[in-house]
Write an enzyme that holds these catalytic residues in place. Structure first.
Site, PDB file in Angstrom:
ATOM      1  N   ASN A  76      38.321  27.645  26.613  1.00 48.94           N
ATOM      2  CA  ASN A  76      37.673  28.231  27.784  1.00 48.94           C
ATOM      3  C   ASN A  76      37.004  29.557  27.439  1.00 48.94           C
ATOM      4  OD1 ASN A  76      38.569  26.124  29.371  1.00 48.94           O
ATOM      5  ND2 ASN A  76      40.230  27.281  30.324  1.00 48.94           N
TER       6      ASN A  76
ATOM      7  N   LEU B 273      42.051  42.120  38.899  1.00 43.37           N
ATOM      8  CA  LEU B 273      42.559  42.402  40.240  1.00 43.37           C
ATOM      9  C   LEU B 273      42.140  41.338  41.246  1.00 43.37           C
ATOM     10  CD1 LEU B 273      41.555  46.190  40.250  1.00 43.37           C
ATOM     11  CD2 LEU B 273      43.752  45.216  39.537  1.00 43.37           C
TER      12      LEU B 273
ATOM     13  N   PRO C  96      39.935  39.186  43.583  1.00 42.17           N
ATOM     14  CA  PRO C  96      38.630  39.434  44.199  1.00 42.17           C
ATOM     15  C   PRO C  96      38.203  40.901  44.182  1.00 42.17           C
ATOM     16  CG  PRO C  96      40.296  38.960  45.871  1.00 42.17           C
ATOM     17  CD  PRO C  96      40.920  38.653  44.546  1.00 42.17           C
ATOM     18  N   LYS C  97      39.150  41.797  43.847  1.00 42.78           N
ATOM     19  CA  LYS C  97      38.809  43.224  43.776  1.00 42.78           C
ATOM     20  C   LYS C  97      38.208  43.613  42.429  1.00 42.78           C
ATOM     21  CE  LYS C  97      42.453  44.543  47.038  1.00 42.78           C
ATOM     22  NZ  LYS C  97      43.695  45.346  47.223  1.00 42.78           N
ATOM     23  N   GLY C  98      38.162  42.694  41.467  1.00 46.67           N
ATOM     24  CA  GLY C  98      37.525  42.995  40.194  1.00 46.67           C
ATOM     25  C   GLY C  98      38.503  43.272  39.079  1.00 46.67           C
TER      26      GLY C  98
ATOM     27  N   GLY D 152      39.993  33.794  34.918  1.00 41.36           N
ATOM     28  CA  GLY D 152      40.408  34.855  34.002  1.00 41.36           C
ATOM     29  C   GLY D 152      39.873  34.644  32.599  1.00 41.36           C
ATOM     30  N   ASP D 153      39.816  33.391  32.156  1.00 46.05           N
ATOM     31  CA  ASP D 153      39.257  33.089  30.837  1.00 46.05           C
ATOM     32  C   ASP D 153      37.767  33.430  30.805  1.00 46.05           C
ATOM     33  OD1 ASP D 153      41.757  32.106  30.139  1.00 46.05           O
ATOM     34  OD2 ASP D 153      41.235  30.037  30.634  1.00 46.05           O
TER      35      ASP D 153
END
Length: 324
Positions: A52, A224, A226-228, A256-257
């Site tokens: 990925n 984080l 949806p907060k980035g 995340g990948d």
């Protein structure tokens, strides 16, 4: 930069439950859970954290080296990765086991319950990094992602002994790893990748407070949701980067990948940490908008237009020059 990506190689079996897991859990009976979820859809996709991440780097124009173990059923997957810029020459092929399987169910709230069958991944512990480095002319960074736990420890130890910079990304294996192994994997990493829950779990299992953990790694990168993402370096103010607006939310698997792939591409291009994190967040957004971890399409003009909308024209100009 010559970057090796060590991690699990797997096939993803992704299902969707048209309800909420939380509605099926009885608090007083959690010690004796017995549940079966009738799912509506099944998607069988290429996966594993190693491919990925490597795929994302490949579509951004890099040539990452994939390090991991797969079964004799890897031929089609290998062809796909090679066509998308990934060096697969160092993948170990098991003579007796199938490629690993990731089985995941997602509910209406995008919560997930998953299982992972090891398969050929168990043989990743037999892989030496030095022959790989010799083949490609050296390694500037080795990302050590979730894989066979013994392989993760062995790769980290070899990186230290041979002076290869490494990034620690234990993610899904934190539940399996004990404190001593986590300390071994994390200590001295150039980068430590986690989400917020994994960050807390590392601190709990190692006994290292947040400040002590930051003393032991070069850069701490914490996603984080949806907060980035938040980026921390000792003695420097933290950097927080938000996510671009999503056109739709299709499937969170592999987000995340995707971030890691974009971030490492930015680092390889020589961009600053903030800009690299922005590239990671933009690529992660493409992943969440697509079902499957490697099914998104990176159209450069579309990518940089959305990047400009999220982070500004100047930031987009820097990235556009690298993509070109």
């Amino acid at each position: 930069m010559r970057i090796a990506v060590a991690g699990s190689i797997a096939t993803d079996h992704l299902t969707t439950f048209p309800g909420r897991f939380a509605d099926q859990l009885v608090a007083e009976q959690l010690h004796t859970v017995s549940l079966s979820f009738l799912v509506d859809t099944l998607d069988i996709r290429r996966g594993g954290v190693g491919p990925n991440i490597a795929f994302g780097m490949g579509v951004l124009g890099l040539r990452p080296v994939l390090v991991g173990a797969a079964g004799a059923d890897f031929d089609e997957y290998r062809s796909w990765l090679e066509r998308n810029g990934v060096d697969t020459a160092s993948v170990h092929i098991s003579e007796t086991r199938h490629t690993a399987r990731f089985m995941c169910t997602t509910d209406l709230d995008h919560n997930q319950i998953a299982s992972f069958y090891t398969g050929a991944m168990a043989e990743a512990r037999n892989i030496e990094l030095k022959p790989i480095a010799d083949r490609v002319g050296g390694l500037d960074l080795v990302l050590i992602g979730a894989d066979d736990p013994q392989a993760m420890v062995r790769h980290t130890q070899e990186c230290r002994s041979r002076g290869y910079a490494f990034a620690a990304d234990p993610s899904q294996q934190l539940a399996r790893l004990e404190g001593d192994d986590i300390r071994e994997i994390v200590d001295g990493a150039a980068y430590l990748f986690t989400n917020e829950y994994e960050a807390a779990l590392i601190e709990s299992k190692t006994g290292w407070a947040a400040d002590e953990l930051l003393d032991r790694v070069g850069t701490r990168v914490t996603t984080l949701g949806p907060k980035g993402v938040r980026i921390e370096r000792k003695g420097e103010p933290a950097i927080t980067v938000g996510c671009p607006a999503e056109e739709r939310k299709a499937d969170p698997t592999g987000v995340g990948d995707g971030f890691r792939a974009g971030f490492l591409a930015g680092v390889s291009w020589g961009l600053g940490l903030e800009r690299a994190a922005q590239v990671g967040c933009m690529l992660a957004t493409l992943v969440i908008e697509t079902v499957g971890t490697q099914e998104y399409e990176l159209r450069r003009a579309h990518f940089t237009d959305r990047f400009a909308a999220a982070y500004g024209d100047e930031a987009a100009a820097e990235v556009r020059a690298k993509l070109a």
